[in-house]
Scaffold this active site. Structure first.
Site, PDB file in Angstrom:
ATOM      1  N   HIS A   1     -38.611   2.310   3.249  1.00 32.86           N
ATOM      2  CA  HIS A   1     -37.975   1.011   2.995  1.00 32.86           C
ATOM      3  C   HIS A   1     -37.158   0.519   4.195  1.00 32.86           C
ATOM      4  O   HIS A   1     -36.810  -0.660   4.264  1.00 32.86           O
ATOM      5  CB  HIS A   1     -37.120   1.051   1.717  1.00 32.86           C
ATOM      6  CG  HIS A   1     -35.811   1.756   1.844  1.00 32.86           C
ATOM      7  ND1 HIS A   1     -35.604   3.042   1.399  1.00 32.86           N
ATOM      8  CD2 HIS A   1     -34.620   1.365   2.362  1.00 32.86           C
ATOM      9  CE1 HIS A   1     -34.362   3.393   1.617  1.00 32.86           C
ATOM     10  NE2 HIS A   1     -33.723   2.389   2.207  1.00 32.86           N
TER      11      HIS A   1
ATOM     12  N   ASP B   1     -41.210   7.166  -0.316  1.00 30.09           N
ATOM     13  CA  ASP B   1     -40.238   6.517   0.567  1.00 30.09           C
ATOM     14  C   ASP B   1     -40.015   7.291   1.866  1.00 30.09           C
ATOM     15  O   ASP B   1     -38.893   7.404   2.348  1.00 30.09           O
ATOM     16  CB  ASP B   1     -38.902   6.301  -0.149  1.00 30.09           C
ATOM     17  CG  ASP B   1     -38.059   5.210   0.531  1.00 30.09           C
ATOM     18  OD1 ASP B   1     -38.638   4.436   1.327  1.00 30.09           O
ATOM     19  OD2 ASP B   1     -36.850   5.148   0.284  1.00 30.09           O
TER      20      ASP B   1
ATOM     21  N   GLY C   1     -27.251   1.426   5.345  1.00 30.86           N
ATOM     22  CA  GLY C   1     -27.429   1.762   6.747  1.00 30.86           C
ATOM     23  C   GLY C   1     -27.633   3.247   6.969  1.00 30.86           C
ATOM     24  O   GLY C   1     -28.143   3.678   7.993  1.00 30.86           O
TER      25      GLY C   1
ATOM     26  N   SER D   1     -29.618   4.955   5.090  1.00 28.51           N
ATOM     27  CA  SER D   1     -30.982   5.251   4.656  1.00 28.51           C
ATOM     28  C   SER D   1     -31.822   5.782   5.806  1.00 28.51           C
ATOM     29  O   SER D   1     -31.853   5.215   6.892  1.00 28.51           O
ATOM     30  CB  SER D   1     -31.641   3.985   4.096  1.00 28.51           C
ATOM     31  OG  SER D   1     -31.069   3.624   2.872  1.00 28.51           O
TER      32      SER D   1
ATOM     33  N   LYS E   1     -51.218  16.419 -18.047  1.00 32.56           N
ATOM     34  CA  LYS E   1     -50.233  15.482 -18.545  1.00 32.56           C
ATOM     35  C   LYS E   1     -49.181  16.296 -19.290  1.00 32.56           C
ATOM     36  O   LYS E   1     -49.481  17.349 -19.849  1.00 32.56           O
ATOM     37  CB  LYS E   1     -50.866  14.447 -19.477  1.00 32.56           C
ATOM     38  CG  LYS E   1     -51.863  13.519 -18.790  1.00 32.56           C
ATOM     39  CD  LYS E   1     -52.429  12.496 -19.766  1.00 32.56           C
ATOM     40  CE  LYS E   1     -53.449  11.575 -19.081  1.00 32.56           C
ATOM     41  NZ  LYS E   1     -54.007  10.582 -20.036  1.00 32.56           N
ATOM     42  N   GLY E   2     -47.955  15.803 -19.269  1.00 29.03           N
ATOM     43  CA  GLY E   2     -46.920  16.575 -19.932  1.00 29.03           C
ATOM     44  C   GLY E   2     -45.568  15.910 -19.895  1.00 29.03           C
ATOM     45  O   GLY E   2     -45.458  14.698 -19.693  1.00 29.03           O
TER      46      GLY E   2
END
Length: 466
Positions: A119, A149, A223, A225, A283-284
């Protein structure tokens, strides 16, 4: 310092009236290493460690443009089809310039690789890296993974850089000391400290991201990040990425992507140019007291398996519905979200070891992860608004490979365009398409005309979208 004081500090560190006790000698030794002499008295300081690490932390400035769509009438899709997009002013979209700030850590000094958040550099047309010593470098994007990210950028003509070492984030514990370094509010390089507050945290929409955060109370602000979260040895344990705060400022709740997770993703980007997600095929959800009692499981934490997909890596390894996965590669699994993130970021084709409980018996198996199907089923509007109302999935039965239309909503744009359930898209503009990922790449280039090559039972046809 004499040996008697050293032995005392291995058990506890006394600061005035406060005593800090360490369960691990390694952390006591780290504090001992940080002690320096000042004005003939002993002072605890992280300065020696930071002097070695800070040159590896950078500030990142980005510039770019973002498009703003004009206001459009709220009409059903069926009416929009007859009027056409131009009627609603799509040609009137406006571009706005933006500038942003972030942080990063140099992880390869020779090649100039810098780890940061996606980002921070998303939609950036110009990336500038500022070092602690005042030098500036132009940088380019090597690759990114929006769902976790993580991003990797590279400076041009790297010279005399300092890199940071990765720590094993699976070894950190709640209560370990942390140090965050970054560029909050554009003030310049800033250091804050705290502890690991929690592990395996998640936030937001888990359907659109892979989250397995380290929570810390080290001050993190706008800032920061992309900046590193480090241990007392100056090693990278995480990438600061998000905060929770009612005011938008530091509230003592910050989240960092674990270093092992980031390292796996960066290695894939460097090797393949993209992230190749691993898929277990289950799946769970979270294990709770009621499930544990019902299935006779003597465990408080783990990932409960509610379904095993056919022909998946999990099925081939013998995992069944009702099992509870408690360890991955010998490390405890706190919850389903943690396991999901670790598997997805491990990479397709990687072999992992899973420990699970069945009928209160523990079993350990090795599993070779398959390629992820995260792109295997999506809504067609994610690719083309004109096809809204259809669902697409990878089709690989027999010798035919392509993208199958698994569902078409009645009265939708997809139906009006001529798509039918069971159609298989095998090409776009005379380019063969074998899966959703290839279809996405072609459409993202925004060709003037899109001709979908459709296989409908034994008939070949084209659907033209302009």
């Amino acid at each position: 310092m004499n040996k008697k004081i050293q032995k005392t500090l291995l058990a506890s560190l006394v600061l005035g009236a406060t005593t800090l006790t360490f369960s691990s000698p390694s952390y006591a030794n780290s504090i001992l290493d940080a002690i320096t002499k000042s004005n003939d008295r002993q002072t605890v300081s992280l300065a020696p460690m930071l002097e070695k690490v800070k040159p590896a932390v950078v500030s990142i400035e980005v510039e770019g443009k973002t498009k703003e769509q004009p206001m459009q009438p709220n009409l059903p899709d069926e009416f929009r089809f007859f009027f056409g997009d131009d009627f609603f002013g799509n040609r009137g979209e406006r571009s706005h310039k933006f500038r942003g700030l972030g942080s990063g850590a140099i992880i390869n000094a020779e090649k100039g690789y810098i780890l940061t958040n996606n980002h921070v550099i998303d939609k950036a047309e110009k990336i500038t890296v500022l070092l602690e010593d005042g030098r500036k470098f132009k940088a380019k994007l090597v690759g990114a993974d929006p769902m976790s990210d993580v991003a990797l950028i590279q400076v041009e003509n790297p010279k005399n850089l300092t890199e940071i070492k990765f720590a094993d984030s699976d070894k950190i514990r709640v209560g370990d000391f942390t140090v965050a370094i970054g560029n909050p509010f554009g003030l310049g390089q800033t250091v804050t400290s705290g502890i690991v507050s929690a592990l395996g945290r998640s936030m937001g929409d888990l359907d659109k991201s892979y989250e397995n955060y380290i929570q810390t109370d080290a001050a993190v602000n706008q800032g920061n990040s992309g900046g590193p979260l480090i241990n007392l040895q100056g090693e990278l344990i995480g990438v600061n990425t998000a905060i929770i705060s009612p005011s938008g400022g530091n509230a003592g709740i910050a989240f960092a992507i674990p270093s092992n997770m980031a390292h796996n993703l960066i290695n894939q980007i460097v090797e393949f140019g993209q992230v190749k997600r691993g898929m277990l095929g289950i799946k769970g959800g979270e294990l709770n007291a009621d499930l544990a009692k019902e299935f006779g499981v003597d465990a408080q934490q783990g990932a409960f398996v509610s379904e095993v997909l056919p022909n998946s890596a999990a099925e081939k390894a013998g995992i069944k519905a009702g099992d509870v996965i408690v360890k991955m590669n010998g490390k405890k699994i706190a919850n389903f979200n943690e396991m999901r993130a670790k598997i997805a970021t491990s990479g397709a084709g990687k072999e992992i070891e899973l420990t699970y409980l069945r009928n209160n018996e523990s079993k350990t198996v090795k599993v070779k992860l398959q390629s992820s199907d995260e792109n295997a089923q999506i809504g067609s509007q994610d690719l083309l608004p004109e096809l809204k109302g259809a669902k697409l999935s990878n089709h690989s039965e027999g010798s035919t490979k392509g993208v199958e239309v698994t569902e078409v909503a009645k009265g939708s744009m997809a139906e009006l365009r001529g798509l039918e359930k069971g159609d298989i898209i095998i090409g776009v503009n005379r380019q063969a398409v074998k899966n959703v990922g290839e279809l996405r790449k072609i459409i993202e280039k925004k060709p003037a005309v899109i001709a979908l090559h459709i296989l409908r039972e034994d008939t070949n046809l084209f659907i033209i979208i302009q």
